[in-house]
Design a protein around this motif. Structure first.
Motif, PDB file in Angstrom:
ATOM      1  N   THR A  33       0.828  -1.200   0.000  1.00 12.70           N
ATOM      2  CA  THR A  33       0.000   0.000   0.000  1.00 12.70           C
ATOM      3  C   THR A  33       0.861   1.249   0.000  1.00 12.70           C
ATOM      4  N   ASN A  57      -4.143  -5.445  -3.203  1.00 13.91           N
ATOM      5  CA  ASN A  57      -4.029  -6.387  -2.086  1.00 13.91           C
ATOM      6  C   ASN A  57      -5.137  -7.428  -2.078  1.00 13.91           C
ATOM      7  N   LYS A 109     -15.781   2.740  -2.590  1.00 14.66           N
ATOM      8  CA  LYS A 109     -14.511   3.052  -1.927  1.00 14.66           C
ATOM      9  C   LYS A 109     -14.728   3.280  -0.435  1.00 14.66           C
ATOM     10  N   GLN A 113     -12.603   0.430   1.444  1.00 20.83           N
ATOM     11  CA  GLN A 113     -11.229   0.853   1.723  1.00 20.83           C
ATOM     12  C   GLN A 113     -10.785   0.308   3.077  1.00 20.83           C
ATOM     13  N   LYS A 114      -9.630  -0.355   3.099  1.00 15.85           N
ATOM     14  CA  LYS A 114      -9.001  -0.928   4.296  1.00 15.85           C
ATOM     15  C   LYS A 114      -9.788  -2.100   4.888  1.00 15.85           C
ATOM     16  N   LYS A 124      -3.166  -8.308   4.467  1.00 18.19           N
ATOM     17  CA  LYS A 124      -3.359  -6.886   4.181  1.00 18.19           C
ATOM     18  C   LYS A 124      -4.802  -6.617   3.788  1.00 18.19           C
ATOM     19  N   ASN A 127      -6.643  -1.829  -0.682  1.00 13.63           N
ATOM     20  CA  ASN A 127      -6.307  -0.416  -0.836  1.00 13.63           C
ATOM     21  C   ASN A 127      -6.919   0.035  -2.158  1.00 13.63           C
ATOM     22  N   SER A 129      -7.900   3.093  -4.976  1.00 16.87           N
ATOM     23  CA  SER A 129      -7.604   4.421  -5.511  1.00 16.87           C
ATOM     24  C   SER A 129      -8.223   4.531  -6.902  1.00 16.87           C
TER      25      SER A 129
END
Length: 178
Positions: A33, A57, A109, A113-114, A124, A127, A129
């Motif tokens: 990331t 990931n 998103k 996200q995460k 992980k 991630n 974008s």
């Protein structure tokens, strides 16, 4: 459902980090990331609809079918591509998904996200974008230009939805503007 969070992301800035994987190449993809390969400023002209996301990931054993179970379409996206290694046994740990609207992209998103995917244990979280290549037609042109010979196996082809129906890649590529 990620669609339910759309109203909470109304003031989300579209100047988030942008990422690129030159021509969707397989080589030297990092499963991290870090900010390498990301851009701080958008490279798209003002007014470009930001609908394509890059998700990093993703556990290597995931398939597009598994991603569809995690991320049911519900009419919100028209392109899902999980590039695979040449042998087709594992993915490259990233995917591209193009949504029908910026609102759907931002809601996805915000929801994912995460987060970690459920099918395989992952060390992980994902991630997310904005991708350099934006929109269904641009993603299809990118595939036509660089990857057609490499994605002849069905499990290596993207999922393309046009007019609410799943379309074979060859048919989708035939529709793109020259």
């Amino acid at each position: 459902s990620f669609a339910t969070t759309a109203s909470t992301t109304a003031d989300f800035s579209l100047t988030q980090t942008f990422c690129t994987l030159e021509d969707y190449e397989d080589d030297d993809i990092e499963d991290d990331t870090s900010s390498e390969g990301h851009r701080d400023m958008p490279i798209h002209p003002p007014g470009t609809k930001m609908t394509t996301l890059m998700i990093r990931n993703i556990p290597m054993m995931y398939t597009q079918d598994m991603l569809q179970l995690e991320w049911p379409n519900n009419g919100t996206y028209d392109f899902l591509y999980l590039p695979r290694r040449c042998a087709g046994q594992t993915n490259l740990s990233y995917a591209f998904i193009n949504f029908n609207s910026e609102t759907h992209a931002l809601a996805f998103k915000a929801a994912w996200q995460k987060q970690r995917l459920t099918q395989f244990r992952a060390r992980k979280s994902v991630n997310i974008s904005f991708a350099d290549v934006q929109g269904l037609q641009a993603n299809l042109r990118q595939l036509k230009k660089k990857r057609v010979r490499r994605i002849e196996m069905r499990q290596c082809q993207p999922i393309v939805i046009m007019n609410g129906c799943s379309v074979a890649l060859a048919d989708a590529l035939a529709t793109i503007a020259k």
